[in-house]
Every structure is written in structure tokens, then in C-alpha cells.
Design an enzyme around this catalytic site. Sequence first.
Site, short mmCIF file in Angstrom:
data_model
loop_
_atom_site.label_atom_id
_atom_site.label_comp_id
_atom_site.label_asym_id
_atom_site.label_seq_id
_atom_site.Cartn_x
_atom_site.Cartn_y
_atom_site.Cartn_z
N CYS A 2 -111.82 30.46 -37.33
CA CYS A 2 -111.10 30.73 -36.08
C CYS A 2 -109.76 31.40 -36.39
O CYS A 2 -109.27 31.37 -37.50
CB CYS A 2 -110.86 29.40 -35.37
SG CYS A 2 -112.38 28.47 -35.11
N ARG A 27 -111.82 39.22 -37.08
CA ARG A 27 -112.45 38.06 -37.76
C ARG A 27 -113.74 37.66 -37.05
O ARG A 27 -114.51 36.89 -37.58
CB ARG A 27 -111.49 36.86 -37.77
CG ARG A 27 -110.19 37.10 -38.50
CD ARG A 27 -109.16 36.06 -38.08
NE ARG A 27 -109.50 34.73 -38.56
CZ ARG A 27 -108.98 34.17 -39.64
NH1 ARG A 27 -108.09 34.83 -40.34
NH2 ARG A 27 -109.33 32.97 -40.02
N TRP A 75 -114.48 30.53 -33.47
CA TRP A 75 -115.77 30.86 -34.08
C TRP A 75 -116.55 29.55 -34.04
O TRP A 75 -116.32 28.66 -34.86
CB TRP A 75 -115.55 31.35 -35.51
CG TRP A 75 -116.81 31.67 -36.26
CD1 TRP A 75 -117.51 30.86 -37.11
CD2 TRP A 75 -117.54 32.90 -36.24
NE1 TRP A 75 -118.61 31.49 -37.62
CE2 TRP A 75 -118.67 32.74 -37.10
CE3 TRP A 75 -117.38 34.11 -35.58
CZ2 TRP A 75 -119.60 33.76 -37.32
CZ3 TRP A 75 -118.32 35.11 -35.81
CH2 TRP A 75 -119.40 34.94 -36.65
N ASN A 101 -108.78 24.99 -36.66
CA ASN A 101 -109.68 25.83 -37.45
C ASN A 101 -110.28 24.92 -38.52
O ASN A 101 -109.54 24.27 -39.24
CB ASN A 101 -108.90 26.98 -38.11
CG ASN A 101 -109.81 27.91 -38.88
OD1 ASN A 101 -111.04 27.77 -38.82
ND2 ASN A 101 -109.24 28.86 -39.60
N GLY A 102 -111.59 24.83 -38.58
CA GLY A 102 -112.24 24.01 -39.62
C GLY A 102 -113.31 23.12 -39.00
O GLY A 102 -113.79 23.38 -37.90
N GLU A 484 -132.18 41.00 -54.75
CA GLU A 484 -130.90 41.04 -54.01
C GLU A 484 -129.92 41.97 -54.70
O GLU A 484 -129.22 42.77 -54.05
CB GLU A 484 -130.34 39.63 -53.86
CG GLU A 484 -128.97 39.53 -53.21
CD GLU A 484 -128.91 40.10 -51.80
OE1 GLU A 484 -129.97 40.38 -51.21
OE2 GLU A 484 -127.79 40.31 -51.30
N LYS A 488 -128.26 45.32 -52.91
CA LYS A 488 -126.81 45.55 -52.83
C LYS A 488 -126.46 46.93 -53.35
O LYS A 488 -125.67 47.67 -52.77
CB LYS A 488 -126.08 44.47 -53.63
CG LYS A 488 -126.01 43.13 -52.90
CD LYS A 488 -125.02 43.20 -51.76
CE LYS A 488 -125.23 42.23 -50.63
NZ LYS A 488 -126.52 42.24 -49.98
N GLU A 491 -127.74 49.66 -50.88
CA GLU A 491 -127.05 49.81 -49.59
C GLU A 491 -125.59 50.21 -49.76
O GLU A 491 -124.98 50.73 -48.84
CB GLU A 491 -127.18 48.55 -48.74
CG GLU A 491 -126.58 47.30 -49.31
CD GLU A 491 -126.74 46.11 -48.35
OE1 GLU A 491 -126.78 46.31 -47.13
OE2 GLU A 491 -126.83 44.97 -48.83
N HIS A 507 -147.23 45.58 -66.32
CA HIS A 507 -148.25 46.03 -65.34
C HIS A 507 -147.83 47.32 -64.65
O HIS A 507 -148.32 47.65 -63.57
CB HIS A 507 -148.47 44.91 -64.30
CG HIS A 507 -148.90 43.62 -64.93
ND1 HIS A 507 -150.17 43.42 -65.43
CD2 HIS A 507 -148.20 42.50 -65.21
CE1 HIS A 507 -150.25 42.21 -65.96
NE2 HIS A 507 -149.07 41.62 -65.84
N LYS A 609 -124.49 46.18 -39.16
CA LYS A 609 -124.37 44.78 -39.59
C LYS A 609 -125.52 43.95 -39.04
O LYS A 609 -126.02 43.06 -39.69
CB LYS A 609 -123.03 44.19 -39.13
CG LYS A 609 -122.82 42.74 -39.55
CD LYS A 609 -122.87 42.58 -41.06
CE LYS A 609 -122.73 41.14 -41.51
NZ LYS A 609 -123.02 40.99 -42.96
#
Length: 614
Positions: A2, A27, A75, A101-102, A484, A488, A491, A507, A609
Site C-alpha cells: 500500500c 505502485r 493493495w 501497510n502490511g 524460466e 526471461k 522477453e 535426443h 503485463k
Amino acid sequence: MCGIVGYVGAKPALDVVVEGLARLEYRGYDSAGVALLSDGRLATAKRAGKLINLRKALTESPPPAGTLGIGHTRWATHGPPNDRNAHPHTDCGGTVAVIHNGIIENFATLRAELEEGGHTLRSDTDTEAVAHLIEDELKTAGDLAEATRRVCGRLEGAFTLVAVHTGDPGLVVGARRNSPLVVGVGDGENFLASDVAAFIAHTRDAIELGQDQIVELRADGVTVTGFDGLPAEVKEYHVDWDVSAAEKGGYDYFMLKEIAEQPRAVADTLLGRIGADGRLTLDEMRISDQELREVDKIIIVACGTSFHAGLIAKYAIEHWAGLPCEVELASEFRYRDPILSRSTLVIVISQSGETMDALMALRHAREQHAKLLGICNVNGSTLPRECDGVLYTHAGPEIAVASTKAFLTQLVAVYLIALYLAQVRGTKWGDEVFAMVQLLAQMPEKVEKVLETMEPVRELARSLAGEHCVLFLGRHVGFPVALEGALKLKELAYMHAEGFAAGELKHGPIALIEDGLPVVVVVPPRVRDVLHDKIVSNIQEIRARGARTIVIAEEGDTSVEPYADTLISVPAVPTLLQPLVTTVPLQVFACELATAKGHDVDQPRNLAKSVTVE
Ligand code: AGP
């Protein structure tokens, strides 16, 4: 996370606070609100949605002018994003306002105690309980700072609180545990914020608050004490960032900031889910233990990086929970005829909760009467609304297109689910689950340790900026990590990159090996000796054919040294948890190489995104 803003001084507080919230919009958030003190009276306004909704409400019904105020962008973690759950939250008497916040882990107990004590709580949030607790403490505490200090002593979890009270209209009190809080020191005015972006238009002189500290903010001065009430050491500094850099916390890119936030994100995703007895508590999933015992098959559907988290989940679920687990690309699952039943648990993993491929797969599974569980990072997004249950990752808003902290928290979520399944189905003894949970709880510091040793990885990445292809190899959970790492690099650096199961080399892929070709190899812990020895052989095979071997292995693994042109060491962790530490160097590698090529790593070309179309 937040966004928090507090102000006291001579300017109109509403303008300063709302402008500060606007500086924190990047944010990500789902609601916003303000509280203002004027002539000893408290006025609040809060709205779900974007800041424009709050501004509209303030225009339609302007609060009394005042020079002290606090503001918040939420958030959501507890309770859907709506007006009622937006901050600030007030006490019964409307004399105390709090923003937070938390995550307050023990809020349910505190809430029950308050309601038994006659308080009426109106929201679903953990934060509101704090306003009522302060109300009670003010009856005996000398002032708001002391009342807040006492309340902080009763809270468990991560929290940054800011409170105001009509009884002291010139005071803003802040309290910090884990989530960030900084003070802006002005001339005849002072500021509080979750990051400096909110106030550097007014002052660049700042004080960073430390753990378990209370700050008393008045127009003519700032006092910082510990939760113990004693004077506290503070770190003063001058902010020389521009506003854009301030929004990124001083990092050049959000991606760098989000990579650095991973230890906190992993810790926050564990918060409140490990009981004092070491057993897991995941009732928030809203799928009963009995329903979980009746599951006879699990299918995981996701896209991109989230799909890679699903691949890792498969190893964990099969090993700990003894359940058959299939992992499907959401875009493929939707067009085949999966064999599902009411005893199939379909887990949909999505950071944004808005990926259309994932949502369509979810709806396809619902038509087949499967039980649906979402793993999501955005409270109030579509995915959680359409699932039977959800386990949120608490990574905070992920702004960069390339997913990093969300991925690590997805891994934590799937580990928690796999261990919880083992716990409720009895496929592992309680002490085995307990032991693994304790190791999982150590992972934030392991990730932190990896981040401290990344300079050689950055140097390596810059040296490879001219390459046209990098291959990635792994075995077991190292194979999805290889996938992954390749994603990365694709992209971000727009390079050809491919991940393989190392056992597949002979193979076909070994034909790709040529002199100088960079190949990243993720080596499993030595404790998995058969697996480990096989991949060491693979490294020898590719090196014999000219590959430039970049080896990621656990610290102390000297067996790979003779075959590694570059050796990247990571902390020794259990096999299944290794992706939490081996993924981080690949994130840093891709980000640095792309930066060396002059790319905007936050907004790579052609990518969004959240892919909200099929
Ligand atoms: C990952 O870096 C990419 N941004 C992309 O593959 C992403 O993971 C994928 O689009 C899924 O997004 P979601 O987790 O929001 O569903």
C-alpha cells in the site's frame, strides 16, 4: 504494497496528501482514502478504484480545510477492494483514524476481543482493529504515541501504521515494523510516506525509520522512539533522485526493485500461514480439509512464468502429497478434452488474475465440475472471484512486465499447498511436514544471500551482450528453472534462448552445441547424487563440444569446478526448494544483459503485463 502519506504543516493538507498519493500510483492499488483534522474534527473520504474516484468524491463534498492529514492507496490483502474496506479506518467514536501497510497475522483474535468488548467493526480488514485498539488504549495512555506504542506490542506480522486523533490535532504518529516508512523533513512542515516519491516535491531531506520505531510528527519537529519508548537512532539522508527514480525506490528499473524485494515478498507470502506449532493453516483457501482429502487428481493450468511455477509444483505435490499432478498450458488445456471430475482439483496460477487464457481454462474446468483453486497476486481480480478458493501471493504490486517476485511467491504458494495436502491427507508424518516448513521459513534469508553475490553475474551478462543464443539446462525442478531462465532472456534481451531437460541433450539438442556457445546449467544439490552425477556428465559432454559452461550449483559443490567456465554458487537448500535460489541469478542475468543491449527492461517490446486477450 500500500501507499502511505502523512502531512502536518502550514499548507492545505488535502492538496499535499492527494498529490502524494498520486506520486505513489505507480505502485498499483485498488482503492484510496484520506483523513483530515480541522478544528479538532476528523473528516474522512475513501473510494474503491483509482484516485480519480476519490478526487471526484472530494470535489463533490469538500472536507473542511486543515493543515494535518493522512492518505492511503490500498493493495488489498484482507477483504475485497470496496469503499468500506478502503483506508483510513476509524474507531467507534470517529476520533481516531488509521492507515496501514502490511499484514496483521493475529487480527482475527484481536477483532473478536474488540467485538466482545462492545466495539462495532464495519470492514473486513485487519487494519480497522488497530483503530479500535488505539481508542481503548487512549483511555489510559497519556497520548496518541503511547497508545500506538502499546497497540504495536500486541500486533503480530508486518505492519506500518499511521494514526491521527482529534485529541491532539497537531500530531501524526507513525509506527514501523517490516514495511517501509520514511519521514520528509521540511521547514515548518513534515511528511510521512511509504517512499520518498510522495514528498520530494516539497523536501529532499529524509529520515528512514528503523524496525520497531515510533515517529511523532509535528509541524515544528520530529521525535523518533523505539517501541520501548526510548529515544531511537535514526538515519538522515538527502534524496538526490528525480521523481521518476524515486518511484522506483532509487533503482533504474522497477524490475531491479522487484528483484530486490523478493526476500520480503517471500516472507510476506509465508506470513500468517505457519502456526505457532509449525503446522500450516490455510483456511483462507476456503476449500475444506475433507474436500482436499477427496481429491484424486490435480491439474495445474497457467501461462508463461506462472506455468513454470506449475511445473515445479508438480514435483512438490507428487513427492509430498502423493497425488497425480498434470501441468497444462492454459491455452492448450482449453482446446482439449481433459478428463475431469468433482474429485479433480484444478489449480489456476496467475499473477494478474486477468490472463484470458487462464480464465478461459478455468471456465472450461468449471463446466466439467472440477474444484477450482486460484493462486493470484491481485486481490479482487477476476480469477479469485471465479474460483472456489484462492491462496494469495503477497508479492505486492509487480509493475515490470517480466515476472520476478511474483514467480518466487507463486513457488512459496505451491509449496504451502503441497505441504498442506500432505498434512491433511497424512501422506507425510507431521514431523516431516514440520521440518520442511521450518526450512521454507528460512528461504527469505537464503534469497537475500543470493542477492548479495550477484555482481559476477552482472559482469558475465554484460560480457555476453553480443551473443545470439544462450541455452539453459536443468534436471528435476531445475528443468522448469531452465525454462524460466530462457523465457526471461527471450522477453528482455530479445535473444534466442531455449531451456531443455538435460536428459534430453542426446535426443537432439546436443546438435546445437558449438564452439563458444553459452550454456547455463542448473545443478541439483549434491544430496541428489544420481541426479547430480548425471548432470555433471552432461556438463562434460557439452564442454567437450566447445560450449561455454555457466554453472549454477550449491556452494561447496567442488565436483563441477573443473567443467565450469563460470561457476555461480547459491546457498545449499533442499532439492524441491532450490528453484527459490537458482532462479534469482537467471533473473539478474537476463535483466543485466538486456540493459547492456539498451533495452527498456520494464516494458519489453511487444509484451503486456497482463495478456487479457486470447
Ligand atoms: C513472465 O515474465 C511474463 N510476463 C509472462 O509469461 C506471464 O508470466 C504470463 O503472461 C502469465 O501472466 P499471469 O501470471 O498474470 O497470468
